[in-house]
Scaffold this active site. Structure first.
Site, mmCIF file in Angstrom:
data_model
loop_
_atom_site.group_PDB
_atom_site.id
_atom_site.type_symbol
_atom_site.label_atom_id
_atom_site.label_comp_id
_atom_site.label_asym_id
_atom_site.label_seq_id
_atom_site.Cartn_x
_atom_site.Cartn_y
_atom_site.Cartn_z
ATOM 1 C CD GLU A 49 77.155 -40.856 -24.056
ATOM 2 O OE1 GLU A 49 77.631 -40.647 -22.933
ATOM 3 O OE2 GLU A 49 77.224 -41.951 -24.621
ATOM 4 C CE LYS A 91 80.626 -41.236 -25.250
ATOM 5 N NZ LYS A 91 81.586 -41.761 -24.276
HETATM 6 P P1 13P Z 1 80.309 -47.293 -25.687
HETATM 7 O O1 13P Z 1 81.494 -46.800 -26.479
HETATM 8 O O2 13P Z 1 80.481 -48.642 -25.142
HETATM 9 O O3 13P Z 1 79.018 -47.071 -26.425
HETATM 10 O O4 13P Z 1 80.198 -46.366 -24.409
HETATM 11 C C1 13P Z 1 80.373 -45.035 -24.522
HETATM 12 C C2 13P Z 1 79.692 -44.364 -23.422
HETATM 13 O O5 13P Z 1 80.255 -43.524 -22.787
HETATM 14 C C3 13P Z 1 78.280 -44.707 -23.170
HETATM 15 O O6 13P Z 1 77.752 -43.808 -22.290
#
Ligand code: 13P
Length: 357
Positions: free
Chosen positions: A205, A247
Site C-alpha cells: 500500500e 492497494k
Molecule cells: P481509509 O480507507 O480510511 O483510507 O483506510 C484504508 C487503509 O487501509 C489505510 O491504511
C-alpha cells in the site's frame, strides 16, 4: 479453484459456528497465492480494512468522547466483524494485531469467526510511520525486524494475507522526494517477499495522502512515479505479482485544493495511471478511501468501476479496501454505547451495500 460462497441475505440468517466452512476446507488444500487472491474477489467482493492502529483509534474515540480502552476497541471492531451478510460483500478483512487476539460474542477468536463465514482474515503488519530525518514531513514505515516470526504466527492462525502501508505527502505542488520513494518502495518489496515466503499474500500500500493542497495532475504524477518504482522493486526482489495485491489511492485533487475533482475526472485519471504503471499480471488492485467522505468514496469508486467495465482497459480485478468510508457512519451511530450496537451495525451494512453494489 472450486469455492462456493453461499448467498445469504443480510439480516436474514444468524451467524453460526461452522467448523467445516468451504474456506477452511479450501485452505487445507494449500491453495497458491494467486488462488488466494482470486478467492477474495469472487463475486466482485472487496476488502474491509478494519485495521486502524491504536493511535488512530485513540484519535477517533477522543473526537467522540468514547473512552479508549480494550473493551471499547473490541466492541467497536465487533460491529463490523460480526455483521450478518458481511461475506456477501467482503472476501477479506484486514485486522489490527490487537483485534486478532480478541474474541467475538460467541467466544471464537475474530479470525476464526471470519474463516467460518468464508472470509479470509488478513493482518496489518507494519508498525506505523517514522519521520525521515533530513526530509521534512516525509516518513518511512517500520516493522520489518520481527516480521518473519509474526508471519509464521498469523499463518498458523489461518491468516493468509497481510498489509503494509507507506505514506507519501505532496506539499504544495512538491512531489515526494526520490529518497523517500526509493526507501519506502524497497521496504514494501522486502516485506512482500517475506510474506510470500511465509505463504501469505502481501497487500502493498503506497498511499499518496489526500490531505493536501494539490491538483489532480500533481496527484497523477506522484502516483505514477511511486507505483512505477514499486513495480520495479517488486520485480527486483522477485516477488510473484500474481500473488500480490496493490492497494493505492484514487487519483484526485488534494482535500485542501480549491477545485475538487469530479467522479469522471477521478475515474479517467485513476484508470490512466494504473494502465501506465501496473504490471498486467498483478493479482488485483484495491483502493483506499483516504479521508474522502463515505459518499464521495462510494461515488468515485463506482465511476472507476463503471468506466473500466465500459472500456475494459484494466486486465486485473479492481475493488475496494476502505476503512473510514465503510466504518465512519457506524462509529457515529454507535458513539461507544452498547444500546446503539444494532443501529450502528445497520449503518455499516447500509454503507457496505452502497459501496459494493
Ligand atoms: P481509509 O480507507 O480510511 O483510507 O483506510 C484504508 C487503509 O487501509 C489505510 O491504511
Amino acid at each position: 479453484m472450486n469455492i462456493v460462497v453461499k448467498e445469504s441475505k443480510v439480516g436474514a440468517t444468524k451467524v453460526k459456528k461452522n467448523v467445516d466452512s468451504a474456506l477452511r476446507r479450501y485452505l487445507l488444500a494449500n491453495p497458491s497465492l494467486s488462488d488466494l487472491v482470486q478467492f477474495i474477489f469472487i463475486n466482485n467482493r472487496g476488502i474491509l480494512a478494519a485495521d486502524e492502529s491504536g493511535g488512530s483509534i485513540a484519535k477517533k474515540f477522543a473526537a467522540m468522547k468514547i473512552e479508549d480502552n480494550e473493551k471499547n476497541r473490541r466492541d467497536y471492531r465487533n460491529i463490523f466483524l460480526s455483521a450478518e451478510g458481511l461475506e456477501n460483500y467482503c472476501g477479506g478483512v484486514i485486522m489490527f494485531e490487537e483485534t486478532a487476539a480478541q474474541k467475538a460474542d460467541n467466544g471464537q477468536l475474530f479470525g476464526d469467526l471470519l474463516l467460518d463465514k468464508n472470509i479470509l482474515p488478513g493482518i496489518k503488519l507494519d508498525r506505523g510511520l517514522v519521520e525521515l530525518p533530513n526530509f521534512a514531513g516525509e516518513t518511512w514505515t517500520r516493522g520489518l525486524d520481527d516480521l518473519a516470526e509474526r508471519l509464521e504466527k498469523y499463518f498458523a492462525m489461518g491468516f493468509r494475507f497481510a498489509k503494509w502501508r507507506a505514506a507519501f505527502q505532496i506539499v504544495g505542488n512538491k512531489l515526494p522526494s526520490a529518497t523517500a520513494m526509493d526507501l519506502n518502495t524497497t521496504i514494501l518489496a522486502v516485506y512482500a517477499s517475506l510474506c510470500q515466503n511465509a505463504g501469505i499474500v502481501p497487500i502493498v500500500e503506497p498511499e499518496v495522502v489526500h490531505d493536501g493542497d494539490y491538483n489532480i495532475e500533481t496527484c497523477a504524477l506522484a502516483t505514477t512515479k511511486i507505483i512505477k518504482m514499486l513495480m520495479e522493486k517488486l520485480s527486483e526482489y522477485r516477488v510473484d505479482l500474481t500473488g500480490t495485491i496493490l492497494k493505492c489511492n484514487m487519483v484526485l485533487a488534494g482535500k485542501k485544493y480549491v477545485v475538487q475533482s469530479s467522479s469522471l475526472d477521478v475515474a479517467e485519471a485513476t484508470i490512466s495511471v494504473l494502465k501506465n504503471t501496473v504490471a498486467p499480471k498483478i493479482g488485483a488492485v484495491v483502493f483506499l478511501s483516504g479521508g474522502q467522505t463515505p459518499e464521495q468514496a462510494a461515488k468515485n469508486f463506482h465511476a472507476i468501476k463503471n468506466l473500466n467495465l465500459s472500456e475494459g482497459v484494466l486486465p486485473f480485478p479492481v475493488s475496494f479496501s476502505f476503512a473510514r468510508a465503510l466504518q465512519d457512519p457506524a462509529l457515529t451511530a454507535w458513539c461507544g454505547k452498547e444500546s446503539n450496537f444494532g443501529v450502528a451495525q445497520k449503518e455499516f451494512v447500509k454503507q457496505l451495500q452502497r459501496v459494493a453494489e
